[in-house]
Design an enzyme around this catalytic site. Structure first.
Site, short mmCIF file in Angstrom:
data_model
loop_
_atom_site.label_atom_id
_atom_site.label_comp_id
_atom_site.label_asym_id
_atom_site.label_seq_id
_atom_site.Cartn_x
_atom_site.Cartn_y
_atom_site.Cartn_z
N ARG A 165 0.10 -8.20 13.06
CA ARG A 165 -0.43 -7.10 12.32
C ARG A 165 -1.41 -8.31 11.61
O ARG A 165 -2.69 -7.38 11.46
CB ARG A 165 0.80 -6.87 11.80
CG ARG A 165 0.98 -5.58 12.96
CD ARG A 165 2.15 -5.34 12.89
NE ARG A 165 2.36 -4.18 10.87
CZ ARG A 165 3.69 -4.19 10.36
NH1 ARG A 165 4.68 -4.17 11.19
NH2 ARG A 165 2.70 -3.65 9.52
N ARG A 183 11.37 -0.40 12.24
CA ARG A 183 10.27 -0.04 13.00
C ARG A 183 9.95 -1.26 13.70
O ARG A 183 10.70 -2.44 13.64
CB ARG A 183 9.30 0.14 11.93
CG ARG A 183 9.08 1.23 11.40
CD ARG A 183 7.93 1.25 9.75
NE ARG A 183 7.57 0.60 10.32
CZ ARG A 183 5.75 0.80 9.08
NH1 ARG A 183 5.85 0.97 8.25
NH2 ARG A 183 4.94 0.22 9.42
N ARG A 211 -9.41 0.77 8.38
CA ARG A 211 -9.05 -0.53 8.91
C ARG A 211 -9.73 -1.24 9.78
O ARG A 211 -10.34 -2.77 9.76
CB ARG A 211 -7.86 -0.67 9.65
CG ARG A 211 -6.59 -0.45 8.84
CD ARG A 211 -5.44 -0.31 9.93
NE ARG A 211 -4.13 -0.85 9.10
CZ ARG A 211 -3.14 0.13 8.66
NH1 ARG A 211 -2.98 0.63 8.06
NH2 ARG A 211 -1.90 -1.31 8.53
N LYS A 251 0.85 -1.40 -0.29
CA LYS A 251 -0.42 -0.16 -0.33
C LYS A 251 0.64 1.29 -0.13
O LYS A 251 0.11 1.98 -0.87
CB LYS A 251 -0.91 0.15 0.72
CG LYS A 251 -2.31 -1.33 1.26
CD LYS A 251 -2.94 -1.60 2.39
CE LYS A 251 -2.44 -0.99 4.06
NZ LYS A 251 -1.48 -2.48 4.14
N ARG A 279 11.81 -6.07 5.53
CA ARG A 279 11.91 -3.85 5.29
C ARG A 279 12.10 -3.80 7.21
O ARG A 279 13.03 -2.86 7.38
CB ARG A 279 10.58 -3.31 5.36
CG ARG A 279 10.10 -2.20 5.96
CD ARG A 279 9.10 -1.56 5.84
NE ARG A 279 8.17 -1.64 6.77
CZ ARG A 279 6.67 -1.25 5.95
NH1 ARG A 279 6.28 -0.43 5.08
NH2 ARG A 279 5.84 -2.22 7.45
P1 B4P Z 1 4.13 -1.92 1.97
O1 B4P Z 1 3.69 -3.43 1.76
O2 B4P Z 1 3.94 -0.72 1.10
O3 B4P Z 1 3.68 -1.18 3.65
P2 B4P Z 1 2.42 -0.96 4.35
O4 B4P Z 1 1.34 -2.34 3.11
O5 B4P Z 1 1.77 0.04 3.53
O6 B4P Z 1 2.19 -1.18 5.17
P3 B4P Z 1 1.91 -1.29 6.63
O7 B4P Z 1 0.73 -2.23 6.13
O8 B4P Z 1 2.66 -2.83 7.39
O9 B4P Z 1 1.98 -0.38 8.05
P4 B4P Z 1 0.75 1.04 8.26
O10 B4P Z 1 1.97 2.38 8.60
O11 B4P Z 1 -0.51 1.13 7.20
O12 B4P Z 1 6.11 -2.23 2.38
C1 B4P Z 1 5.97 -2.99 3.16
C2 B4P Z 1 7.30 -4.00 2.08
O13 B4P Z 1 7.22 -4.83 1.12
C3 B4P Z 1 8.40 -2.69 1.93
O14 B4P Z 1 9.29 -2.59 2.45
C4 B4P Z 1 8.17 -2.57 0.45
O15 B4P Z 1 9.51 -2.43 -0.13
C5 B4P Z 1 8.36 -3.93 0.16
N1 B4P Z 1 7.00 -4.13 -1.12
C6 B4P Z 1 6.78 -3.87 -1.47
N2 B4P Z 1 5.86 -4.08 -2.56
C7 B4P Z 1 6.14 -5.21 -3.08
C8 B4P Z 1 6.57 -5.85 -4.01
N3 B4P Z 1 5.64 -5.49 -4.89
N4 B4P Z 1 7.22 -6.36 -4.90
C9 B4P Z 1 8.97 -7.05 -2.93
N5 B4P Z 1 8.55 -6.31 -1.85
C10 B4P Z 1 7.33 -4.89 -2.16
O16 B4P Z 1 0.63 0.07 9.74
C11 B4P Z 1 1.63 0.79 11.29
C12 B4P Z 1 0.66 0.51 12.61
O17 B4P Z 1 -0.19 1.45 11.87
C13 B4P Z 1 -0.65 -1.08 12.00
O18 B4P Z 1 -0.03 -2.19 12.72
C14 B4P Z 1 -1.36 0.01 13.01
O19 B4P Z 1 -1.10 -0.28 14.84
C15 B4P Z 1 -1.93 1.33 12.89
N6 B4P Z 1 -2.11 1.79 12.00
C16 B4P Z 1 -2.17 3.11 11.46
N7 B4P Z 1 -3.26 2.70 9.80
C17 B4P Z 1 -4.37 2.55 11.10
C18 B4P Z 1 -5.67 2.27 11.11
N8 B4P Z 1 -6.62 2.56 10.43
N9 B4P Z 1 -6.74 2.18 12.19
C19 B4P Z 1 -5.79 1.44 13.43
N10 B4P Z 1 -4.39 1.62 13.26
C20 B4P Z 1 -3.89 2.08 12.46
#
Ligand code: B4P
Length: 191
Positions: A146, A134, A89, A14, A128
């Site tokens: 998670r 993180r 979420r 995402k 990551r």
């Molecule tokens: P991404 O996959 O881009 O990370 P994300 O889903 O955006 O992050 P996430 O859901 O973990 O975190 P968030 O900040 O929203 O990247 C992950 C890795 O994969 C990276 O290293 C990237 O390079 C790699 N990657 C991506 N695409 C790839 C591909 N095609 N091939 C290979 N590698 C790839 O949330 C963090 C925390 O915040 C949550 O757990 C929660 O506690 C809180 N939170 C956030 N929003 C919330 C909400 N709305 N409600 C309640 N809690 C919330």
């Protein structure tokens, strides 16, 4: 204002894809994860509250996150489009977003849902974690927690949007570029 939700489990891409979308389509990027990490960095009371949940891999309470989104929307009424990353979420958050947008005579145009299997998610997040520092990527137990939160509390949100006929599933296991191509194909139909 075009509202697009980028949906999927942690590690599905995402945040990565939201950055690409912002570059090509000039949308405002709202990531609740980034907003929460900013609050933690500022050591605000909201940040201290959020950290306790995030470190365990749990979702932060709805009222905290909804308040942040409300504030962000009020400050950005005239943008071309918004890409929501990591929000909503829970079904409660989804309903709150509908209400906030209705007040602005707007609505969600599309929910793009990235599909990636759990083992690949764990692999990506551990990778990551090794470089990002993180705290929620630091070990497999927290990461699996998670993913568990996603299946228990977040996956029902996709059914909420499926019933509104605005959900589109996107395969997310290919390369970053391949996935962006699939997302762009959908976005080009909306802009
Ligand atoms: P991404 O996959 O881009 O990370 P994300 O889903 O955006 O992050 P996430 O859901 O973990 O975190 P968030 O900040 O929203 O990247 C992950 C890795 O994969 C990276 O290293 C990237 O390079 C790699 N990657 C991506 N695409 C790839 C591909 N095609 N091939 C290979 N590698 C790839 O949330 C963090 C925390 O915040 C949550 O757990 C929660 O506690 C809180 N939170 C956030 N929003 C919330 C909400 N709305 N409600 C309640 N809690 C919330």
């Amino acid at each position: 204002m075009i509202n697009i939700i980028l949906f999927g489990p942690p590690g599905s891409g995402k945040g990565t894809q939201a950055e690409n979308i912002v570059q090509r389509y000039e949308f405002l990027h709202i990531s609740t994860g980034d907003l929460l990490r900013e609050e933690i960095g500022n050591q605000s009371s909201l940040g201290l509250e959020a950290r306790a949940f995030m470190d365990k891999g749990e979702l932060v309470p709805d009222e905290v996150v909804i308040g942040m989104i409300k504030d962000k929307l009020e400050k950005n009424r005239n943008v071309k489009g918004i890409i929501y990353d990591g929000f909503p979420r829970t079904v409660e958050q989804a309903k709150a977003l509908d209400e906030l947008l209705e007040e602005m005579d707007s609505s969600i145009a599309r929910v793009l849902s990235l599909k990636v299997t759990d083992n690949i998610l764990v692999e990506r997040l551990l990778k990551r974690g090794a470089i990002s520092g993180r705290s929620d990527d630091r070990n497999e137990e927290v990461i699996r927690n998670r993913i568990g939160e996603y299946w228990n509390k977040t996956a029902p949100v996709s059914r909420f949007y499926e019933e509104k006929c605005i959900l589109k599933e996107i395969p997310g296991e290919g390369s970053v570029d391949d996935t962006f191509l699939l997302l762009s194909y959908q976005l080009d139909k909306l802009v």
